[in-house]
Every structure is written in structure tokens, then in C-alpha cells.
Scaffold this motif. Structure first.
Motif, PDB file in Angstrom:
ATOM      1  N   LYS A   1       0.818  -1.218   0.000  1.00 45.32           N
ATOM      2  CA  LYS A   1       0.000   0.000   0.000  1.00 45.32           C
ATOM      3  C   LYS A   1       0.848   1.263   0.000  1.00 45.32           C
ATOM      4  CE  LYS A   1      -4.216  -1.858   2.107  1.00 45.32           C
ATOM      5  NZ  LYS A   1      -3.912  -3.295   1.975  1.00 45.32           N
ATOM      6  N   ALA A   2       1.901   1.277   0.796  1.00 42.02           N
ATOM      7  CA  ALA A   2       2.740   2.466   0.862  1.00 42.02           C
ATOM      8  C   ALA A   2       3.428   2.721  -0.478  1.00 42.02           C
ATOM      9  CB  ALA A   2       3.773   2.312   1.977  1.00 42.02           C
ATOM     10  N   VAL A   3       3.796   1.652  -1.176  1.00 41.69           N
ATOM     11  CA  VAL A   3       4.459   1.790  -2.473  1.00 41.69           C
ATOM     12  C   VAL A   3       3.508   2.425  -3.483  1.00 41.69           C
ATOM     13  CG1 VAL A   3       5.609   0.557  -4.350  1.00 41.69           C
ATOM     14  CG2 VAL A   3       5.962  -0.176  -1.973  1.00 41.69           C
ATOM     15  N   THR A   4       2.279   1.932  -3.539  1.00 44.22           N
ATOM     16  CA  THR A   4       1.284   2.511  -4.451  1.00 44.22           C
ATOM     17  C   THR A   4       0.943   3.940  -4.052  1.00 44.22           C
ATOM     18  OG1 THR A   4       0.381   0.319  -4.917  1.00 44.22           O
ATOM     19  CG2 THR A   4      -1.032   2.203  -5.407  1.00 44.22           C
ATOM     20  N   SER A   5       0.922   4.215  -2.751  1.00 46.91           N
ATOM     21  CA  SER A   5       0.658   5.580  -2.284  1.00 46.91           C
ATOM     22  C   SER A   5       1.746   6.536  -2.759  1.00 46.91           C
ATOM     23  CB  SER A   5       0.553   5.603  -0.759  1.00 46.91           C
ATOM     24  OG  SER A   5      -0.546   4.812  -0.312  1.00 46.91           O
ATOM     25  N   LEU A   6       2.996   6.061  -2.777  1.00 48.06           N
ATOM     26  CA  LEU A   6       4.079   6.874  -3.322  1.00 48.06           C
ATOM     27  C   LEU A   6       3.810   7.212  -4.788  1.00 48.06           C
ATOM     28  CD1 LEU A   6       6.912   8.132  -3.523  1.00 48.06           C
ATOM     29  CD2 LEU A   6       7.816   5.811  -3.854  1.00 48.06           C
TER      30      LEU A   6
ATOM     31  N   THR B   1     -13.413  10.755  -2.126  1.00 40.16           N
ATOM     32  CA  THR B   1     -12.337  11.513  -2.754  1.00 40.16           C
ATOM     33  C   THR B   1     -11.051  10.686  -2.789  1.00 40.16           C
ATOM     34  OG1 THR B   1     -11.541  12.467  -0.679  1.00 40.16           O
ATOM     35  CG2 THR B   1     -13.326  13.637  -1.834  1.00 40.16           C
ATOM     36  N   VAL B   2     -10.068  11.194  -3.512  1.00 36.76           N
ATOM     37  CA  VAL B   2      -8.765  10.540  -3.556  1.00 36.76           C
ATOM     38  C   VAL B   2      -8.152  10.521  -2.158  1.00 36.76           C
ATOM     39  CG1 VAL B   2      -6.449  10.586  -4.546  1.00 36.76           C
ATOM     40  CG2 VAL B   2      -8.429  11.258  -5.951  1.00 36.76           C
ATOM     41  N   ARG B   3      -8.311  11.602  -1.412  1.00 37.98           N
ATOM     42  CA  ARG B   3      -7.797  11.635  -0.042  1.00 37.98           C
ATOM     43  C   ARG B   3      -8.435  10.527   0.801  1.00 37.98           C
ATOM     44  NH1 ARG B   3      -5.459  16.038   2.698  1.00 37.98           N
ATOM     45  NH2 ARG B   3      -6.344  17.472   1.152  1.00 37.98           N
ATOM     46  N   ASP B   4      -9.744  10.325   0.625  1.00 44.43           N
ATOM     47  CA  ASP B   4     -10.417   9.238   1.348  1.00 44.43           C
ATOM     48  C   ASP B   4      -9.751   7.897   1.084  1.00 44.43           C
ATOM     49  OD1 ASP B   4     -12.546  10.554   2.720  1.00 44.43           O
ATOM     50  OD2 ASP B   4     -13.663  10.697   0.849  1.00 44.43           O
ATOM     51  N   LEU B   5      -9.375   7.653  -0.163  1.00 45.21           N
ATOM     52  CA  LEU B   5      -8.752   6.380  -0.510  1.00 45.21           C
ATOM     53  C   LEU B   5      -7.388   6.237   0.162  1.00 45.21           C
ATOM     54  CD1 LEU B   5      -9.563   6.163  -4.330  1.00 45.21           C
ATOM     55  CD2 LEU B   5     -10.874   5.217  -2.415  1.00 45.21           C
ATOM     56  N   LEU B   6      -6.605   7.301   0.163  1.00 45.32           N
ATOM     57  CA  LEU B   6      -5.263   7.246   0.748  1.00 45.32           C
ATOM     58  C   LEU B   6      -5.300   7.049   2.255  1.00 45.32           C
ATOM     59  CD1 LEU B   6      -3.654  10.068  -1.387  1.00 45.32           C
ATOM     60  CD2 LEU B   6      -2.711   7.752  -1.194  1.00 45.32           C
ATOM     61  N   ARG B   7      -6.325   7.591   2.913  1.00 44.72           N
ATOM     62  CA  ARG B   7      -6.394   7.493   4.374  1.00 44.72           C
ATOM     63  C   ARG B   7      -7.434   6.465   4.846  1.00 44.72           C
ATOM     64  NH1 ARG B   7      -9.364  13.318   5.835  1.00 44.72           N
ATOM     65  NH2 ARG B   7     -11.370  12.809   4.836  1.00 44.72           N
TER      66      ARG B   7
ATOM     67  N   LEU C   1       3.189  12.229   5.732  1.00 40.70           N
ATOM     68  CA  LEU C   1       3.469  11.818   7.106  1.00 40.70           C
ATOM     69  C   LEU C   1       2.771  12.717   8.127  1.00 40.70           C
ATOM     70  CD1 LEU C   1       7.252  10.909   6.764  1.00 40.70           C
ATOM     71  CD2 LEU C   1       5.244   9.472   6.447  1.00 40.70           C
ATOM     72  N   THR C   2       1.703  13.376   7.688  1.00 40.07           N
ATOM     73  CA  THR C   2       0.857  14.176   8.572  1.00 40.07           C
ATOM     74  C   THR C   2      -0.460  13.440   8.781  1.00 40.07           C
ATOM     75  OG1 THR C   2       1.818  16.264   7.810  1.00 40.07           O
ATOM     76  CG2 THR C   2      -0.362  16.374   8.839  1.00 40.07           C
ATOM     77  N   ASN C   3      -0.915  13.367  10.034  1.00 42.05           N
ATOM     78  CA  ASN C   3      -2.168  12.671  10.322  1.00 42.05           C
ATOM     79  C   ASN C   3      -3.324  13.251   9.520  1.00 42.05           C
ATOM     80  OD1 ASN C   3      -4.142  11.036  11.795  1.00 42.05           O
ATOM     81  ND2 ASN C   3      -4.712  12.960  12.760  1.00 42.05           N
ATOM     82  N   GLN C   4      -4.125  12.370   8.922  1.00 40.42           N
ATOM     83  CA  GLN C   4      -5.249  12.770   8.074  1.00 40.42           C
ATOM     84  C   GLN C   4      -6.607  12.427   8.697  1.00 40.42           C
ATOM     85  OE1 GLN C   4      -4.891  14.303   4.918  1.00 40.42           O
ATOM     86  NE2 GLN C   4      -2.725  14.483   5.442  1.00 40.42           N
TER      87      GLN C   4
ATOM     88  N   GLY D   1      -1.697   8.616   8.034  1.00 37.59           N
ATOM     89  CA  GLY D   1      -1.421   9.653   7.047  1.00 37.59           C
ATOM     90  C   GLY D   1      -1.903   9.252   5.671  1.00 37.59           C
ATOM     91  N   LEU D   2      -1.113   9.575   4.654  1.00 39.88           N
ATOM     92  CA  LEU D   2      -1.453   9.206   3.282  1.00 39.88           C
ATOM     93  C   LEU D   2      -0.637   7.971   2.899  1.00 39.88           C
ATOM     94  CD1 LEU D   2      -1.574  12.763   1.643  1.00 39.88           C
ATOM     95  CD2 LEU D   2      -3.479  11.414   2.567  1.00 39.88           C
ATOM     96  N   GLY D   3      -1.007   6.839   3.519  1.00 40.81           N
ATOM     97  CA  GLY D   3      -0.346   5.578   3.196  1.00 40.81           C
ATOM     98  C   GLY D   3       0.331   4.880   4.346  1.00 40.81           C
TER      99      GLY D   3
END
Length: 432
Positions: A98-103, A153-159, A340-343, A363-365
Motif C-alpha cells: 500500500k505504501a508503495v502505491t501511495s508513493l 475523494t482521492v484523499r479518502d482512498l489514501l487514508r 506523514l501528517t495525520n489525516q 497519514g497518506l499511506g
């Protein structure tokens, strides 16, 4: 055997591969502020789990200030064939994907392909009219829905706040049943279908809750993988190979491990009675346990990768170095800070599947250590971490400039706590 070494440049501490047998530190020696004798407690921890037949073997890597202070393989990669575990063995890392795809997602964000709060329907129209589960009939998996109060939203998916859950694992039983009936895969070892086909089908499924209402671990990152394909015009595996794996020199990271490296893929085991047995039956939703060695059409950005500890240490070093690798910038410093900021907002609930600790932050991933939850572990504020379903674990601590990785390989292991125990062994060895 392989381990990761690092050198200093004007851009920070950067990794490269070197062939080594081990770190070979003398007891009592202090390296990068860590006591080798105290680090040797890791031996007892892992060897005891092997003796008790909790795990067949493991690889541990600890990197501080860019230098390996502990790198060691234990036990066996295949018990029946008596193959000794090596530090270059390849492991199924499941959700560490997941973190790799988030990158990849955030690299495309930097290219202006989307905004974080764009609705997903802007790129996949099928998500325009999402519904939320209202009632569920366990007898036949039928359900009723209510309209979503807003689009995901895209943010929803990342968090993981979209309301999309997981099939087959870590999921509310209602959602599990609905996904199973409609052939939505978990992505772990999924071979059939395509991202496009399955994600369009996912759009027809109800959300577990209203978007933004809770953190619910789900197949959000597979949906992000499909978005990467749409934004980049490249298949997800190709994009990752060209823009992540090659630049980071991750030479042993794959969705499908090539034939010439099959002998380095660890065997999957499970606890049966008081011992371990090789997994020779389908796992999760009928998946072949040898899936890393198979070819398939479904590329899971959430759970499909296999890799080594050295490769994953390189990936983590990118974030510790604020977006650079060997003087090459893959990501902006402010983008790293944002990831790396809490979402998660204070009013968001935390799904019990899988259970998370009090004051969980994400955060985001990545899961995050923040001021809010710093009492829970020895992690410094700013540490990011996660793990994989086959009992693999990682974290990176920017304050201590510390990376810890412990990879084992078990299906539905009851000994997940080995990751927390390893964490304790690493932090108690810091003496500077």
C-alpha cells in the motif's frame, strides 16, 4: 547474502547494495549509538519463536544513520527442503504494498494529474452515485442502501475513510458477504480479472458507512492503483517499475517474481496444533499460496508485491531522506511531510476490523506516531509504519534515523506480536 549499506552525500544518507554475510559486530561494540550486545537479544527472541514452532524462519534488518547495525537471517525458508533462510530471500509483503502505491499516487499528484480532494468520479464515472449500506439480510446477502452524503475523494482512498471495506480479510461480516457474492477480490494473490473490471464492479457495491465518517481498512489502494493507470496511461506494474523500482534500485521487488528467482521465494506456513505445516491449500478467497511465482492479470496495488528486506529499506529511506535517493529526487520535501501528517479528524471512528489501538493515527499511506498517541510505544513522534498479512513488519523513525524490518511468512499467524517484540529489542539497544 544481501544487506543494505548506506553512504552520506550532500543530500543525506542514501542506500546501496553490497554483498555481505552479516554485520559481524563484536559483542560490546557500539555502532551508530547502538550497543551490539543489547541488539543480540534479537537472536534470542527470534530463535525462541522458531524453537516453539511459531515461525519457520525470519530476516531482521536494523539500519541507523544509514548504516546496518543488525542484519541477520534465521531458521529456514523451506522446512521440507531444509533451505536455510538468507537475507536475500523474497517475501510476500501483502499490505506493505500500500505504501508503495501511495508513493506512486503522490508522484502523479506532484505532476498535476489530480487534486487530493477531487471526487473519484471525476476519473471513474461509475463512482458518481455511490450508496451506503443500510440493512443487510444474512440469509441471502441482500441489502438496502441510502444515498451517500458526499462523494468519496482521492484523499479518502489514501487514508481509508471512503467506507470501502475488505473482502475475505479484516472486514465487517456484512461487507465480506456482499463482496464475496459479487466477486470483489482482496488482491492478495488475485490472478484473474483486471483492475478496471473489478474496480468498476466495486463502484456498484455499498459503502460500509458515509464517506469521511470512519477509518475502515479496505481495498482503497487497489482503486488507487487503477487511478494510477488512468492518470499515467501505463499499467500499474509498469509505472512502478519505471518510476519507483528502477530509480530506487529495488531489484528484487515484483508482482510476479521471475522464474530465475523462484528459488528465493520463501515458503508459506501456518500454525496447526503445536507446530507448523506448509500451506498447500487455497488461502483467503481461493488463492494459490504460491502466487508470487504465478502469472496473472490482476495487479493489486494494495497487496500484490513480494520483496526483500533490503529493497524495502531502500523504499523507506526515500522518506527519511525527504524524497531523495542518491541525489535523485523522486518526491518533494513538502509532499513527504504531507504524507506523514495525520489525516484522521477527531470525529472519525476507527473500524474494529482489524482492531487498532487507542488514538490511532494515519497519514497518506502509513500509520503514524504523533503527539496524540506517543504514549503507546517507543517510536518517536513522526515514525511511520505498517505491516503485511503474512507477518511482515516495518517502521521508520525520522528522529532516531532508524529503520526496522522483520519479515516472516505465515498464513493467519497467531503470533503477530513478534513485530512488537522486535520493536522493543531494537529500541532498548539505543544508548546514545
Amino acid at each position: 547474502m544481501r544487506t543494505a549499506l548506506f553512504h552520506r552525500t550532500g543530500q543525506g544518507i542514501l542506500p546501496f547494495l553490497l554483498i555481505l554475510s552479516s554485520t559481524n559486530l563484536l559483542l560490546g561494540q557500539t555502532v551508530e549509538g547502538m550497543d551490539s550486545e543489547r541488539l543480540s537479544k534479537i537472536d534470542g527472541l527470534i530463535e525462541n519463536h522458531i524453537k516453539e514452532q511459531h515461525i519457520p524462519g525470519a530476516v531482521a534488518l536494523v539500519v541507523r544513520n544509514g548504516k546496518p547495525v543488525f542484519s541477520k537471517a534465521y531458521g529456514q525458508a523451506d522446512m521440507e527442503q531444509e533451505i536455510t533462510m538468507g537475507t536475500d530471500h523474497i517475501f510476500r509483503i501483502a499490505s506493505q504494498s500500500k505504501a508503495v502505491t501511495s508513493l506512486a499516487v503522490m508522484m502523479l499528484w506532484e505532476d498535476g494529474k489530480f487534486l487530493l480532494d477531487d471526487p473519484v468520479s471525476r476519473y471513474i464515472p461509475a463512482f458518481k452515485e455511490t450508496k451506503v449500506l443500510e440493512t443487510f439480510n444474512a440469509a441471502d446477502s441482500t441489502f438496502t442502501t441510502v444515498p451517500a452524503t458526499r462523494e468519496i475523494t482521492v484523499r479518502d482512498l489514501l487514508r481509508h475513510t471512503s467506507g470501502i471495506a475488505y473482502p475475505a480479510i479484516f472486514s465487517d461480516p456484512r461487507m465480506w458477504a456482499i463482496y464475496q457474492k459479487n466477486n470483489i477480490p482482496s488482491g492478495i494473490g488475485t490472478m484473474k480479472g483486471t483492475l478496471r473490471e473489478k474496480m468498476v464492479q466495486l463502484a456498484k457495491m455499498p459503502l460500509q458507512h458515509q464517506p469521511g465518517e470512519a477509518f475502515t481498512y479496505g481495498v482503497n489502494t487497489d482503486l488507487l492503483g487503477y487511478l494510477v493507470e488512468l492518470w499515467s496511461g501505463r499499467p500499474l506494474d509498469v509505472f512502478l517499475r519505471e518510476h519507483v523500482f528502477r530509480p530506487l534500485e529495488m531489484e528484487d521487488t515484483y508482482f510476479h517474481v521471475p522464474t530465475e528467482k523462484h528459488h528465493r521465494v520463501t515458503t508459506l506456513y501456518e500454525s496447526v496444533g503445536n507446530g507448523l505445516e506448509r500451506v498447500e491449500h487455497p488461502i483467503y478467497e481461493g488463492v494459490d499460496p504460491e502466487f508470487p511465482k504465478k502469472e496473472g492479470s490482476y495487479i493489486s496495488g494494495a497487496a500484490g508485491l513480494s520483496t526483500t528486506v533490503s529493497d524495502y529499506a531502500k523504499f523507506l529511506s526515500l522518506f527519511l531522506n525527504k524524497g531523495t535517493y542518491k541525489d535523485h529526487r523522486l518526491l518533494g520535501r513538502k509532499t513527504v511531510e504531507l504524507m506523514l501528517t495525520n489525516q484522521l479528524t477527531p470525529n472519525m471512528a476507527i473500524s474494529p476490523f482489524p482492531p487498532q489501538p487507542n488514538d490511532f493515527q494515519f497519514g497518506l499511506g502509513f500509520a503514524l506516531e504523533t503527539e496524540k498517541n506517543d504514549y503507546l510505544s517507543p517510536f518517536s513522534v513522526g515514525t511511520f509504519s505498517w505491516g503485511g498479512a503474512f507477518n511482515t513488519h516495518y517502521w521508520a523513525d525520522p528522529k532516531e534515523n532508524l529503520v526496522g524490518l522483520l519479515f516472516t511468512q505465515e498464513y493467519l499467524s497467531p503470533y503477530w506480536r513478534i513485530g512488537d517484540e522486535f520493536e522493543t529489542m531494537v529500541y532498548q539497544a539505543i544508548i546514545d
